[in-house]
Design a protein around this motif. Structure first.
Motif, PDB file in Angstrom:
ATOM      1  N   ASP A 120       0.845  -1.202   0.000  1.00 52.24           N
ATOM      2  CA  ASP A 120       0.000   0.000   0.000  1.00 52.24           C
ATOM      3  C   ASP A 120       0.878   1.248   0.000  1.00 52.24           C
ATOM      4  N   THR A 121       0.552   2.208  -0.866  1.00 50.32           N
ATOM      5  CA  THR A 121       1.389   3.395  -1.039  1.00 50.32           C
ATOM      6  C   THR A 121       1.261   4.421   0.063  1.00 50.32           C
ATOM      7  N   GLY A 122       0.186   4.347   0.882  1.00 52.57           N
ATOM      8  CA  GLY A 122      -0.107   5.474   1.751  1.00 52.57           C
ATOM      9  C   GLY A 122      -0.668   6.611   0.912  1.00 52.57           C
ATOM     10  N   GLU A 123      -1.101   7.694   1.569  1.00 55.31           N
ATOM     11  CA  GLU A 123      -1.802   8.757   0.846  1.00 55.31           C
ATOM     12  C   GLU A 123      -0.871   9.760   0.170  1.00 55.31           C
ATOM     13  N   GLY A 124       0.451   9.552   0.265  1.00 60.44           N
ATOM     14  CA  GLY A 124       1.393  10.533  -0.258  1.00 60.44           C
ATOM     15  C   GLY A 124       1.654  10.453  -1.747  1.00 60.44           C
ATOM     16  N   GLY A 125       0.886   9.666  -2.472  1.00 62.90           N
ATOM     17  CA  GLY A 125       1.052   9.590  -3.911  1.00 62.90           C
ATOM     18  C   GLY A 125       1.779   8.336  -4.355  1.00 62.90           C
ATOM     19  N   VAL A 168      -0.551  19.819   4.210  1.00 61.84           N
ATOM     20  CA  VAL A 168      -1.640  19.437   5.103  1.00 61.84           C
ATOM     21  C   VAL A 168      -2.740  18.731   4.323  1.00 61.84           C
ATOM     22  N   SER A 169      -3.157  17.570   4.804  1.00 60.33           N
ATOM     23  CA  SER A 169      -4.321  16.888   4.242  1.00 60.33           C
ATOM     24  C   SER A 169      -5.564  17.385   4.977  1.00 60.33           C
ATOM     25  N   PRO A 170      -6.599  17.801   4.268  1.00 58.13           N
ATOM     26  CA  PRO A 170      -7.820  18.243   4.949  1.00 58.13           C
ATOM     27  C   PRO A 170      -8.409  17.120   5.791  1.00 58.13           C
ATOM     28  N   SER A 171      -9.187  17.483   6.786  1.00 56.71           N
ATOM     29  CA  SER A 171      -9.817  16.473   7.633  1.00 56.71           C
ATOM     30  C   SER A 171     -10.879  15.697   6.881  1.00 56.71           C
ATOM     31  N   ALA A 172     -11.579  16.363   5.952  1.00 53.29           N
ATOM     32  CA  ALA A 172     -12.674  15.719   5.218  1.00 53.29           C
ATOM     33  C   ALA A 172     -12.420  15.816   3.718  1.00 53.29           C
ATOM     34  N   GLY A 204      -5.971   9.865  -0.290  1.00 50.96           N
ATOM     35  CA  GLY A 204      -6.545  10.516   0.879  1.00 50.96           C
ATOM     36  C   GLY A 204      -7.274  11.789   0.523  1.00 50.96           C
ATOM     37  N   SER A 205      -7.617  12.552   1.529  1.00 49.53           N
ATOM     38  CA  SER A 205      -8.394  13.774   1.316  1.00 49.53           C
ATOM     39  C   SER A 205      -7.604  14.867   0.612  1.00 49.53           C
ATOM     40  N   GLY A 206      -6.257  14.721   0.556  1.00 48.08           N
ATOM     41  CA  GLY A 206      -5.446  15.692  -0.175  1.00 48.08           C
ATOM     42  C   GLY A 206      -5.323  15.360  -1.646  1.00 48.08           C
ATOM     43  N   TYR A 207      -5.780  14.150  -2.043  1.00 49.93           N
ATOM     44  CA  TYR A 207      -5.746  13.681  -3.430  1.00 49.93           C
ATOM     45  C   TYR A 207      -4.355  13.813  -4.047  1.00 49.93           C
ATOM     46  N   PHE A 208      -3.320  13.518  -3.252  1.00 48.13           N
ATOM     47  CA  PHE A 208      -1.951  13.685  -3.731  1.00 48.13           C
ATOM     48  C   PHE A 208      -1.674  12.760  -4.914  1.00 48.13           C
TER      49      PHE A 208
END
Length: 531
Positions: free
Chosen positions: A185-190, A275-279, A207-211
């Motif tokens: 799994d890549t995690g949300e960092g792209g 920063v990744s948004p909360s939602a 994630g919510s940051g859509y990186f």
């Protein structure tokens, strides 16, 4: 105490003076320099206003800060017992390291744990165990609307981003995944080259940051998504709603760690706090969430798409189930993250006091899907403090189809649980962006270790299942996991927890679930109070 310090100081003075008398003239200059240095330090300590300890105990007060900095290492290596450590005790860490090195990974002379302690859990072996399968079972991920299902291992690498982990750590993990045929799994960092470098199968987390798939203003970009999702190593796509370490808030990567390279992969400005948004901005209701997942599956060309969450409210889970029923579509999988899990740095209040533990969250999601009649089309992954074969079997009994592990995988490639992941000073080059520290992690050696650890642990889980009398996870039942709930009382998970029948919530909700089922709406994540 004062007498002890005076005696120590006099003893040191006598030793130093004797040394100078023996060595000769230059040693006197050395002593003079040390004394002047101590005088300057003591004067500064007396005049500074920040530390009360140093004002009252100049020079000597620094010993307090030195010992405090060494406390974690002293505690971990010299004080705690083999089974006391947190988050992972020494016994578990030893097994991980030994399996990663290809050593037997066994202990002798009996358990050191108190098996009479209330809360102790154990698996129920069979008097007629079955033969261990030649190859461990796998799980096919993909519902009726998925045209490209994926065969998932029972243990995989959980989400860890480039930025949280070093490039070498990710390379080693991905190459190990390729050797063993398990997912990374890549995690949300792209999606980065380091998640692909070893040729391993990838779960692309968004994630919510859509990186990696975001517009300039931080929203979801369908065109970039199509391009990234088309990569042949991307086998499944996971939408992160929340994570165990800090459910309800977004991740933060300090400006010092946002290098030009990381900024390029994430699609954010370099050298600025990320920063990744909360939602999420792509959806705001359960119904919109389910539609968004269906859209991603279509854009990906039919690859399995699901979401990850740390469960907070049972009503929210039921609201998502109602949205699936109303929309006539569903995710291919759901990853349940436990509040005890997480490699991410997080505020202490969130780590200790927000979110459901994995056991409760997992059973909640499993029951909600069963009761809604959706369980057969949706696979469940369990993520949170999975390290050994018994952990895998325990989570399968509680409702999971497969498991993910982050911290144990980090240990397999060299992590020593220094707990400095958020400081960029990881002593073994795993959780750092400091190139001098990261170079200590040899990719070729550590990739083999990741493979060995995963292979040995999954095979051990298969052996345990065979000891329980089953050759496949489908044969596991809650009766096979027992817990000591009192001094003289032991109960199985079949007795401790309620297990719903298929479609029971839709047909006629049991009293224990009726209020939450009524309060759940596909059009809001909040409970709806009906009169």
């Amino acid at each position: 105490m004062l007498r002890f310090l005076l005696v120590g100081a006099l003893t040191a003075a006598v030793v130093i003076t004797g040394f100078a008398a023996v060595v000769g003239g230059w040693a006197w200059w050395l002593i003079l320099g040390l004394l002047v240095g101590l005088l300057v330090l003591g004067t500064y300590d007396l005049l500074q206003r920040r530390h009360s300890v140093l004002r009252n105990y100049p020079v000597l007060g620094h010993m307090r800060y030195l010992l405090e900095s060494l406390r974690p290492e002293l505690q971990q290596y010299f004080i705690e017992r083999n089974y006391d450590g947190r988050p992972y005790d020494r016994d578990v860490r030893t097994i991980i390291y030994e399996r990663a090195k290809g050593i037997h990974g066994e202990l002798s002379f009996g358990t050191e744990r108190d098996i009479e302690e209330v809360g102790y859990e154990y698996l129920v072996h069979s008097t007629a165990p079955v033969p261990e399968p030649a190859e461990p079972p796998r799980v096919l991920i993909g519902g009726p609307e998925c045209s490209r299902p994926y065969s998932m291992s029972l243990l995989n690498i959980s989400s860890m981003s480039f930025g949280a982990l070093s490039a070498n750590a990710l390379r080693a993990l991905n190459k190990g995944a390729a050797m063993g045929g398990f997912a990374h799994d890549t995690g949300e960092g792209g999606l980065t080259p380091y998640h692909l470098d070893g040729g391993g199968d990838v779960v692309w987390e968004i994630g919510s940051g859509y990186f990696g798939t975001r517009t300039e203003d931080g929203r979801f970009d369908p065109e970039k998504f199509v391009d990234q999702a088309a990569h042949p190593q991307v086998k499944t796509i996971s939408l992160k709603l929340s994570q165990g370490a800090k459910p309800g808030i977004g991740g933060v990567l300090p400006a010092a760690k946002v290098s030009d390279e990381i900024a390029r992969y994430r699609g954010v400005p370099a050298h600025e706090k990320c920063v990744s948004p909360s939602a999420h901005s792509a959806f705001h209701t359960p119904r919109e969430l389910i539609r968004f997942i269906a859209t991603m599956r279509e854009l990906s060309g039919g690859k399995p798409v699901g979401f990850k969450l740390c469960v907070g409210s049972r009503v929210e889970v039921l609201a998502i189930c109602k949205a699936m029923l109303d929309e006539g579509t569903a995710p291919d999988f759901i990853i349940v993250d436990g509040a005890e899990g997480g490699t991410a740095a997080a505020p202490l209040e969130y780590e200790d006091h927000v979110g459901l533990p994995l056991t409760s969250g997992l059973i909640t999601v499993h029951n909600a899907l069963v009761g809604s009649g959706l369980r057969e089309r949706i696979k469940i992954g369990a993520s949170g403090k999975v390290a050994l074969g018994n952990d895998i079997v325990k989570r399968l009994i509680q409702g999971a189809d497969y498991t993910n592990s982050a911290r144990a995988m980090m240990m397999a490639v060299g992590c020593i649980q220094a707990q400095r992941c958020h400081t960029n000073t990881c002593p073994v080059g795993v959780a750092t962006q400091d190139p001098k520290r990261a170079r200590a992690l040899d990719v070729e050696d550590k990739s083999v270790r990741a493979y060995r650890y995963q292979d040995a642990t999954v095979r051990q889980s298969s052996r345990i299942m065979a000891s329980l009398g089953v050759s496949d996870p489908s044969g596991l039942t809650p009766h096979m996991l027992h817990k000591k709930v009192g001094a003289t009382e032991i109960r199985s998970y079949a007795e401790l927890y309620e297990w719903l029948a298929p479609g029971e919530l839709v047909a006629e909700s049991p009293q224990s679930w009726a209020a939450d089922w009524t309060a759940a709406s596909p059009d809001t994540f909040r409970p709806v109070m009906r009169r």
